[in-house]
Design a protein around this motif. Structure first.
Motif, PDB file in Angstrom:
ATOM      1  N   SER A 193       0.810  -1.212   0.000  1.00 28.67           N
ATOM      2  CA  SER A 193       0.000   0.000   0.000  1.00 28.67           C
ATOM      3  C   SER A 193       0.841   1.259   0.000  1.00 28.67           C
ATOM      4  O   SER A 193       0.563   2.211   0.722  1.00 28.67           O
ATOM      5  N   SER A 194       1.867   1.257  -0.802  1.00 25.06           N
ATOM      6  CA  SER A 194       2.678   2.453  -0.897  1.00 25.06           C
ATOM      7  C   SER A 194       1.853   3.554  -1.551  1.00 25.06           C
ATOM      8  O   SER A 194       1.206   3.340  -2.567  1.00 25.06           O
ATOM      9  N   LEU A 195       1.872   4.722  -0.929  1.00 28.55           N
ATOM     10  CA  LEU A 195       1.034   5.800  -1.449  1.00 28.55           C
ATOM     11  C   LEU A 195       1.566   6.349  -2.766  1.00 28.55           C
ATOM     12  O   LEU A 195       0.842   7.001  -3.508  1.00 28.55           O
ATOM     13  N   SER A 196       2.840   6.056  -3.057  1.00 27.14           N
ATOM     14  CA  SER A 196       3.383   6.545  -4.329  1.00 27.14           C
ATOM     15  C   SER A 196       2.667   5.887  -5.519  1.00 27.14           C
ATOM     16  O   SER A 196       2.603   6.453  -6.597  1.00 27.14           O
ATOM     17  N   TYR A 197       2.102   4.690  -5.308  1.00 24.14           N
ATOM     18  CA  TYR A 197       1.325   4.063  -6.379  1.00 24.14           C
ATOM     19  C   TYR A 197       0.156   4.958  -6.792  1.00 24.14           C
ATOM     20  O   TYR A 197      -0.208   5.037  -7.945  1.00 24.14           O
ATOM     21  N   LEU A 198      -0.419   5.590  -5.792  1.00 24.31           N
ATOM     22  CA  LEU A 198      -1.610   6.403  -6.076  1.00 24.31           C
ATOM     23  C   LEU A 198      -1.240   7.671  -6.823  1.00 24.31           C
ATOM     24  O   LEU A 198      -2.020   8.207  -7.596  1.00 24.31           O
ATOM     25  N   ARG A 199      -0.023   8.137  -6.583  1.00 26.49           N
ATOM     26  CA  ARG A 199       0.427   9.331  -7.279  1.00 26.49           C
ATOM     27  C   ARG A 199       0.678   9.013  -8.748  1.00 26.49           C
ATOM     28  O   ARG A 199       0.380   9.794  -9.635  1.00 26.49           O
ATOM     29  N   ALA A 200       1.213   7.819  -8.983  1.00 22.01           N
ATOM     30  CA  ALA A 200       1.669   7.473 -10.322  1.00 22.01           C
ATOM     31  C   ALA A 200       0.565   6.964 -11.242  1.00 22.01           C
ATOM     32  O   ALA A 200       0.638   7.150 -12.444  1.00 22.01           O
ATOM     33  N   ALA A 201      -0.428   6.319 -10.674  1.00 26.49           N
ATOM     34  CA  ALA A 201      -1.349   5.577 -11.535  1.00 26.49           C
ATOM     35  C   ALA A 201      -2.747   6.197 -11.548  1.00 26.49           C
ATOM     36  O   ALA A 201      -3.195   6.761 -10.562  1.00 26.49           O
ATOM     37  N   PRO A 202      -3.400   6.116 -12.706  1.00 24.80           N
ATOM     38  CA  PRO A 202      -4.678   6.807 -12.883  1.00 24.80           C
ATOM     39  C   PRO A 202      -5.875   5.991 -12.402  1.00 24.80           C
ATOM     40  O   PRO A 202      -6.753   5.666 -13.194  1.00 24.80           O
ATOM     41  N   PHE A 203      -5.926   5.648 -11.129  1.00 21.92           N
ATOM     42  CA  PHE A 203      -7.058   4.857 -10.646  1.00 21.92           C
ATOM     43  C   PHE A 203      -8.306   5.710 -10.476  1.00 21.92           C
ATOM     44  O   PHE A 203      -8.234   6.856 -10.029  1.00 21.92           O
ATOM     45  N   ASP A 204      -9.440   5.118 -10.816  1.00 21.57           N
ATOM     46  CA  ASP A 204     -10.730   5.775 -10.626  1.00 21.57           C
ATOM     47  C   ASP A 204     -11.364   5.359  -9.309  1.00 21.57           C
ATOM     48  O   ASP A 204     -12.283   6.000  -8.832  1.00 21.57           O
ATOM     49  N   LYS A 205     -10.872   4.233  -8.763  1.00 20.31           N
ATOM     50  CA  LYS A 205     -11.506   3.693  -7.564  1.00 20.31           C
ATOM     51  C   LYS A 205     -10.513   2.932  -6.714  1.00 20.31           C
ATOM     52  O   LYS A 205      -9.599   2.295  -7.230  1.00 20.31           O
ATOM     53  N   LEU A 206     -10.707   3.013  -5.391  1.00 26.78           N
ATOM     54  CA  LEU A 206      -9.991   2.142  -4.452  1.00 26.78           C
ATOM     55  C   LEU A 206     -10.997   1.179  -3.854  1.00 26.78           C
ATOM     56  O   LEU A 206     -12.085   1.590  -3.444  1.00 26.78           O
ATOM     57  N   LYS A 207     -10.635  -0.095  -3.802  1.00 31.46           N
ATOM     58  CA  LYS A 207     -11.480  -1.065  -3.125  1.00 31.46           C
ATOM     59  C   LYS A 207     -10.849  -1.416  -1.786  1.00 31.46           C
ATOM     60  O   LYS A 207      -9.733  -1.951  -1.735  1.00 31.46           O
ATOM     61  N   VAL A 208     -11.539  -1.059  -0.719  1.00 24.77           N
ATOM     62  CA  VAL A 208     -11.007  -1.266   0.632  1.00 24.77           C
ATOM     63  C   VAL A 208     -11.101  -2.752   0.966  1.00 24.77           C
ATOM     64  O   VAL A 208     -12.170  -3.352   0.892  1.00 24.77           O
ATOM     65  N   ASP A 209      -9.967  -3.344   1.310  1.00 22.90           N
ATOM     66  CA  ASP A 209      -9.926  -4.789   1.507  1.00 22.90           C
ATOM     67  C   ASP A 209     -10.842  -5.247   2.631  1.00 22.90           C
ATOM     68  O   ASP A 209     -11.017  -4.574   3.646  1.00 22.90           O
ATOM     69  N   ARG A 210     -11.384  -6.427   2.395  1.00 23.87           N
ATOM     70  CA  ARG A 210     -12.323  -7.062   3.328  1.00 23.87           C
ATOM     71  C   ARG A 210     -11.759  -7.247   4.728  1.00 23.87           C
ATOM     72  O   ARG A 210     -12.503  -7.260   5.704  1.00 23.87           O
ATOM     73  N   SER A 211     -10.445  -7.393   4.845  1.00 24.29           N
ATOM     74  CA  SER A 211      -9.866  -7.661   6.167  1.00 24.29           C
ATOM     75  C   SER A 211     -10.168  -6.534   7.156  1.00 24.29           C
ATOM     76  O   SER A 211     -10.312  -6.784   8.358  1.00 24.29           O
ATOM     77  N   PHE A 212     -10.284  -5.297   6.659  1.00 19.91           N
ATOM     78  CA  PHE A 212     -10.605  -4.186   7.570  1.00 19.91           C
ATOM     79  C   PHE A 212     -12.031  -4.277   8.073  1.00 19.91           C
ATOM     80  O   PHE A 212     -12.326  -3.924   9.211  1.00 19.91           O
ATOM     81  N   VAL A 213     -12.913  -4.761   7.198  1.00 18.90           N
ATOM     82  CA  VAL A 213     -14.309  -4.907   7.602  1.00 18.90           C
ATOM     83  C   VAL A 213     -14.455  -6.064   8.577  1.00 18.90           C
ATOM     84  O   VAL A 213     -15.176  -5.967   9.572  1.00 18.90           O
ATOM     85  N   ASP A 214     -13.732  -7.164   8.287  1.00 21.90           N
ATOM     86  CA  ASP A 214     -13.756  -8.339   9.165  1.00 21.90           C
ATOM     87  C   ASP A 214     -13.493  -7.954  10.609  1.00 21.90           C
ATOM     88  O   ASP A 214     -14.133  -8.436  11.528  1.00 21.90           O
ATOM     89  N   SER A 215     -12.489  -7.084  10.781  1.00 18.44           N
ATOM     90  CA  SER A 215     -12.083  -6.757  12.146  1.00 18.44           C
ATOM     91  C   SER A 215     -12.715  -5.446  12.622  1.00 18.44           C
ATOM     92  O   SER A 215     -12.277  -4.850  13.585  1.00 18.44           O
ATOM     93  N   CYS A 216     -13.760  -5.035  11.891  1.00 21.62           N
ATOM     94  CA  CYS A 216     -14.377  -3.746  12.163  1.00 21.62           C
ATOM     95  C   CYS A 216     -15.489  -3.898  13.195  1.00 21.62           C
ATOM     96  O   CYS A 216     -16.656  -4.015  12.854  1.00 21.62           O
TER      97      CYS A 216
END
Ligand code: C2E
Ligand code: MG
Ligand code: MG
Ligand code: MG
Length: 299
Positions: A193-216
């Motif tokens: 999850s390096s934030l530099s990926y987000l700077r470099a690449a033209p993503f329209d969407k982030l999908k928040v991984d299920r593991s965060f919801v599991d432990s939410c």
């Protein structure tokens, strides 16, 4: 017969009969046959072993379905259902993912063009597929062949695409964006999850991984805070977010309170067969009230 242990513990035979290498060889052979069963054209005698199923993506404020994620299913004639977590890595190691992935794209696009409502269709793309210099061309040909509106297509990539050759990756991003398709970063928050990926690449969407919801849960405030932070980051960068793996009402309430506008998960719906998608759309059922609380996969 097939045995299902926990996640990732699939075996064709019990381990005392065949060693791991032999099992792996059988799996590869079986996968080759499965691909042939869908890829050898209309003259094939084989019963198709592979299918795409479609999980609704739901807008939380009014429970409206805004699109679907295409997920692959393999039903082996004698061994039953073999999960993607088992066969996708094998397909990647052997290079079969190129054929498999091209089939998945084509099948999902064909199915989506048959829907009476032009909703979005998301297709998972392996880093091995993405790293192939022909990939954008394959997508372009598929769009031509099926007539799918590029704006309806969203390609789901994972961070592993950034492990490949940077020049190939950059060229692929450019080519895909110029086709007009959307790009989503899947399983965000796992891996590096390096934030530099987000700077470099033209993503329209982030999908928040299920593991965060599991432990939410109420006792784990940190996961909920991380979800909120990811949504805030995406917002700031002009990206949408979808929260994956929402199974229960309390989870939905927490992620909605943290700003989630789009949700995917068993609370709303498991992945559905194309026939079911068509039935529901024909019946005008583009809203799904949540069905939970459901803690177990309804498979
Ligand atoms: P993914 O792309 O992150 O897909 C989401 C996975 O979570 C799917 O598992 C889906 O069935 C499951 N899921 C959805 N809602 C819930 C929920 O509420 N609770 C739980 N526990 N699970 C939920 P599936 O279909 O087994 O796929 C697993 C992974 O395999 C996918 O993760 C994706 O990385 C890969 N995969 C599946 N189909 C394809 C494909 O056509 N091509 C490629 N390259 N990869 C695929
Ligand atoms: Mg995905
Ligand atoms: Mg995911
Ligand atoms: Mg995943």
């Amino acid at each position: 017969a097939a045995k299902h242990g926990g996640r990732g513990q699939f075996r064709f035979y019990s381990s005392d009969l065949k060693d791991e290498k032999e099992e792996r060889r059988l799996l590869e052979e079986a996968l080759r046959e499965a691909i042939a069963s869908v890829d050898s054209g209309p003259d094939s005698w084989d019963e198709p072993q592979l299918a795409m199923v479609y999980q609704p993506v739901v807008r939380t404020d009014d429970h409206t379905v805004v699109g679907f994620e295409a997920l692959m299913r393999w039903e082996h004639p004698t061994r039953g259902n073999i999960p993607p977590s088992v066969f996708i890595p094998v397909a990647e190691d052997t290079g079969m993912i190129l054929q498999l992935g091209a089939w998945a794209l084509r099948q999902a696009a064909r199915d989506a063009t048959a829907w009476p409502h032009p909703l979005r269709i998301a297709v998972n793309v392996s880093a091995v597929q993405f790293a192939h210099p022909d990939f954008p061309g394959i997508v372009a040909d598929m769009l031509d062949a099926t007539g799918l509106d590029p704006e309806r297509l969203e390609l789901e990539l994972t961070e592993s695409v950034f492990m490949g050759d940077g020049e190939v990756t950059d060229a692929a991003f450019k080519a895909l964006k110029s086709l007009g398709v959307r790009l989503a970063l899947d399983d965000f928050g796992t891996g590096y999850s390096s934030l530099s990926y987000l700077r470099a690449a033209p993503f329209d969407k982030l999908k928040v991984d299920r593991s965060f919801v599991d432990s939410c849960t109420l006792s784990d405030q940190n996961s909920a805070k991380i979800i909120a932070a990811i949504i805030g980051l995406a917002d700031a960068l002009g990206m949408e977010t979808t929260v994956e793996g929402v199974e229960a009402f309390d989870q939905r309430d927490v992620v909605c309170a943290k700003g989630a506008r789009f949700i995917q998960g068993f609370l709303y719906s498991p992945p559905l067969e194309q026939t079911v998608v068509l039935e529901r759309m024909a019946g005008g059922q583009l809203r799904i009230p949540p069905e939970g609380p459901q803690r177990h996969r309804p498979e």
